[in-house]
Design an enzyme around this catalytic site. Sequence first.
Site, PDB file in Angstrom:
ATOM      1  N   ILE A   1       5.076  14.635  12.511  1.00 49.63           N
ATOM      2  CA  ILE A   1       5.830  14.387  13.741  1.00 49.63           C
ATOM      3  C   ILE A   1       4.833  14.353  14.907  1.00 49.63           C
ATOM      4  O   ILE A   1       3.997  15.253  15.041  1.00 49.63           O
ATOM      5  CB  ILE A   1       6.887  15.497  13.947  1.00 49.63           C
ATOM      6  CG1 ILE A   1       7.886  15.515  12.775  1.00 49.63           C
ATOM      7  CG2 ILE A   1       7.615  15.331  15.272  1.00 49.63           C
ATOM      8  CD1 ILE A   1       8.777  14.305  12.652  1.00 49.63           C
TER       9      ILE A   1
ATOM     10  N   HIS B   1       9.272  23.260   2.850  1.00 49.80           N
ATOM     11  CA  HIS B   1       8.086  22.914   2.066  1.00 49.80           C
ATOM     12  C   HIS B   1       8.118  23.698   0.750  1.00 49.80           C
ATOM     13  O   HIS B   1       8.407  24.901   0.745  1.00 49.80           O
ATOM     14  CB  HIS B   1       6.823  23.254   2.861  1.00 49.80           C
ATOM     15  CG  HIS B   1       5.571  22.820   2.163  1.00 49.80           C
ATOM     16  ND1 HIS B   1       5.168  21.502   2.123  1.00 49.80           N
ATOM     17  CD2 HIS B   1       4.664  23.529   1.451  1.00 49.80           C
ATOM     18  CE1 HIS B   1       4.053  21.420   1.407  1.00 49.80           C
ATOM     19  NE2 HIS B   1       3.725  22.628   0.996  1.00 49.80           N
TER      20      HIS B   1
ATOM     21  N   MET C   1       7.989  12.649   4.792  1.00 47.60           N
ATOM     22  CA  MET C   1       6.564  12.730   4.464  1.00 47.60           C
ATOM     23  C   MET C   1       5.684  12.094   5.533  1.00 47.60           C
ATOM     24  O   MET C   1       4.783  11.311   5.225  1.00 47.60           O
ATOM     25  CB  MET C   1       6.319  12.090   3.097  1.00 47.60           C
ATOM     26  CG  MET C   1       7.078  12.769   1.984  1.00 47.60           C
ATOM     27  SD  MET C   1       6.920  14.566   2.035  1.00 47.60           S
ATOM     28  CE  MET C   1       6.766  14.941   0.315  1.00 47.60           C
ATOM     29  N   ARG C   2       5.954  12.438   6.788  1.00 51.04           N
ATOM     30  CA  ARG C   2       5.168  11.887   7.884  1.00 51.04           C
ATOM     31  C   ARG C   2       5.023  12.965   8.939  1.00 51.04           C
ATOM     32  O   ARG C   2       5.975  13.733   9.173  1.00 51.04           O
ATOM     33  CB  ARG C   2       5.947  10.692   8.453  1.00 51.04           C
ATOM     34  CG  ARG C   2       5.151   9.755   9.265  1.00 51.04           C
ATOM     35  CD  ARG C   2       5.990   8.558   9.653  1.00 51.04           C
ATOM     36  NE  ARG C   2       6.165   7.569   8.586  1.00 51.04           N
ATOM     37  CZ  ARG C   2       5.206   6.780   8.108  1.00 51.04           C
ATOM     38  NH1 ARG C   2       3.987   6.863   8.586  1.00 51.04           N
ATOM     39  NH2 ARG C   2       5.447   5.912   7.160  1.00 51.04           N
TER      40      ARG C   2
ATOM     41  N   ASN D   1      11.291  22.320   9.138  1.00 52.47           N
ATOM     42  CA  ASN D   1      10.856  21.625   7.919  1.00 52.47           C
ATOM     43  C   ASN D   1      10.998  22.569   6.731  1.00 52.47           C
ATOM     44  O   ASN D   1      10.960  23.796   6.890  1.00 52.47           O
ATOM     45  CB  ASN D   1       9.385  21.213   8.063  1.00 52.47           C
ATOM     46  CG  ASN D   1       8.870  20.459   6.849  1.00 52.47           C
ATOM     47  OD1 ASN D   1       9.572  19.611   6.288  1.00 52.47           O
ATOM     48  ND2 ASN D   1       7.658  20.762   6.421  1.00 52.47           N
TER      49      ASN D   1
ATOM     50  N   GLY E   1      16.493  12.731  -1.020  1.00 56.00           N
ATOM     51  CA  GLY E   1      17.539  13.242  -0.122  1.00 56.00           C
ATOM     52  C   GLY E   1      18.451  14.279  -0.739  1.00 56.00           C
ATOM     53  O   GLY E   1      19.572  14.488  -0.256  1.00 56.00           O
ATOM     54  N   SER E   2      18.001  14.976  -1.802  1.00 58.81           N
ATOM     55  CA  SER E   2      18.887  15.999  -2.392  1.00 58.81           C
ATOM     56  C   SER E   2      19.101  17.159  -1.412  1.00 58.81           C
ATOM     57  O   SER E   2      20.194  17.728  -1.355  1.00 58.81           O
ATOM     58  CB  SER E   2      18.329  16.499  -3.728  1.00 58.81           C
ATOM     59  OG  SER E   2      17.162  17.267  -3.547  1.00 58.81           O
ATOM     60  N   ASN E   3      18.082  17.495  -0.619  1.00 57.80           N
ATOM     61  CA  ASN E   3      18.278  18.543   0.398  1.00 57.80           C
ATOM     62  C   ASN E   3      19.232  18.069   1.488  1.00 57.80           C
ATOM     63  O   ASN E   3      20.085  18.838   1.934  1.00 57.80           O
ATOM     64  CB  ASN E   3      16.933  18.955   1.016  1.00 57.80           C
ATOM     65  CG  ASN E   3      16.215  19.961   0.153  1.00 57.80           C
ATOM     66  OD1 ASN E   3      16.572  21.134   0.128  1.00 57.80           O
ATOM     67  ND2 ASN E   3      15.225  19.502  -0.596  1.00 57.80           N
TER      68      ASN E   3
ATOM     69  N   LYS F   1       2.040   4.347  16.215  1.00 57.05           N
ATOM     70  CA  LYS F   1       2.985   5.449  16.018  1.00 57.05           C
ATOM     71  C   LYS F   1       3.714   5.829  17.318  1.00 57.05           C
ATOM     72  O   LYS F   1       4.858   6.279  17.292  1.00 57.05           O
ATOM     73  CB  LYS F   1       2.240   6.663  15.456  1.00 57.05           C
ATOM     74  CG  LYS F   1       3.190   7.722  14.971  1.00 57.05           C
ATOM     75  CD  LYS F   1       2.536   8.725  14.079  1.00 57.05           C
ATOM     76  CE  LYS F   1       3.471   9.882  13.854  1.00 57.05           C
ATOM     77  NZ  LYS F   1       2.893  10.932  13.037  1.00 57.05           N
TER      78      LYS F   1
HETATM   79  C1  GAR Z   1      11.559  18.912  -1.261  1.00 56.58           C
HETATM   80  O1  GAR Z   1      11.232  19.670  -2.402  1.00 56.58           O
HETATM   81  C2  GAR Z   1      10.765  19.380  -0.057  1.00 56.58           C
HETATM   82  O2  GAR Z   1      10.469  20.746  -0.102  1.00 56.58           O
HETATM   83  C3  GAR Z   1       9.531  18.530  -0.163  1.00 56.58           C
HETATM   84  O3  GAR Z   1       9.981  17.278  -0.587  1.00 56.58           O
HETATM   85  C4  GAR Z   1      11.111  17.459  -1.432  1.00 56.58           C
HETATM   86  C5  GAR Z   1      12.193  16.463  -1.029  1.00 56.58           C
HETATM   87  O4  GAR Z   1      13.236  16.448  -1.943  1.00 56.58           O
HETATM   88  N1  GAR Z   1       8.853  18.453   1.095  1.00 56.58           N
HETATM   89  C6  GAR Z   1       7.516  18.427   1.228  1.00 56.58           C
HETATM   90  O5  GAR Z   1       6.746  18.446   0.303  1.00 56.58           O
HETATM   91  C7  GAR Z   1       7.037  18.406   2.679  1.00 56.58           C
HETATM   92  N2  GAR Z   1       5.638  18.665   2.776  1.00 56.58           N
HETATM   93  P1  GAR Z   1      14.626  15.752  -1.593  1.00 56.58           P
HETATM   94  O6  GAR Z   1      14.289  14.366  -1.004  1.00 56.58           O
HETATM   95  O7  GAR Z   1      15.335  15.611  -2.902  1.00 56.58           O
HETATM   96  O8  GAR Z   1      15.348  16.617  -0.611  1.00 56.58           O
END
Ligand code: GAR
Length: 192
Positions: free
Chosen positions: A92, A108, A89-90, A106, A12-14, A64
């Site tokens: 939609i 990526h 990571m699922r 999203n 969840g840092s983003n 689902k």
């Molecule tokens: C992020 O780097 C995001 O780009 C990636 O998961 C990480 C989550 O980090 N997403 C994917 O790979 C989606 N296919 P966070 O939980 O620290 O925000």
Amino acid sequence: MKRVAVFASGSGSNFESIVQASKNDESYEVVLLFSDQPNAYALKRAETLGVEAESFSLKDYPDKLAYEADVLALLIRKRIDFIVLAGYMRLIGSTLLNHYSGQIVNIHPSLLPQFPGLNAIGQALEAGVTETGVTIHFVDEGMDTGPIIRQEKVWIEKDDTQETLQRKIQQVEHRLYPETLQQLLRKDEVIV
Ligand code: GAR
């Protein structure tokens, strides 16, 4: 002001950077953190940040469709306008895609369409490329396939490891995602 739900499965840092940026901005408010993982660290961050959090586990549902019906009911109850996937990571499904058509984005950690799916950073290192990056895109039914909104390059140095490259990519993500959301939700239009 748009009412945003952030979906996260992991750290969840983003999510945190999106919430922090929203404090100085009138375009959106993060009113909900949703997780499919009851032990996700993102839920702890939500508590610290004072953001309401909910977690539903897919294994508590017959399928689902039933799962997404409950998620949709939650989003409607919270009057959510826009969904931000941040390490969710699922895939939609159609229930949410139909209701929130064009209102789900999203992030990526690659320059899509290169390296979709899991472990995009490891895939880039494995491929031996000299640049990768970050993509923010609208969500459709595919995996990391919807229309691209923003991309930014990150160079890969010879001595980069999974950890160092991830750190560089996340630095970009934590700036680019809030910035893009502010522009997208302020103008309420596509900013390609
Ligand atoms: C992020 O780097 C995001 O780009 C990636 O998961 C990480 C989550 O980090 N997403 C994917 O790979 C989606 N296919 P966070 O939980 O620290 O925000």
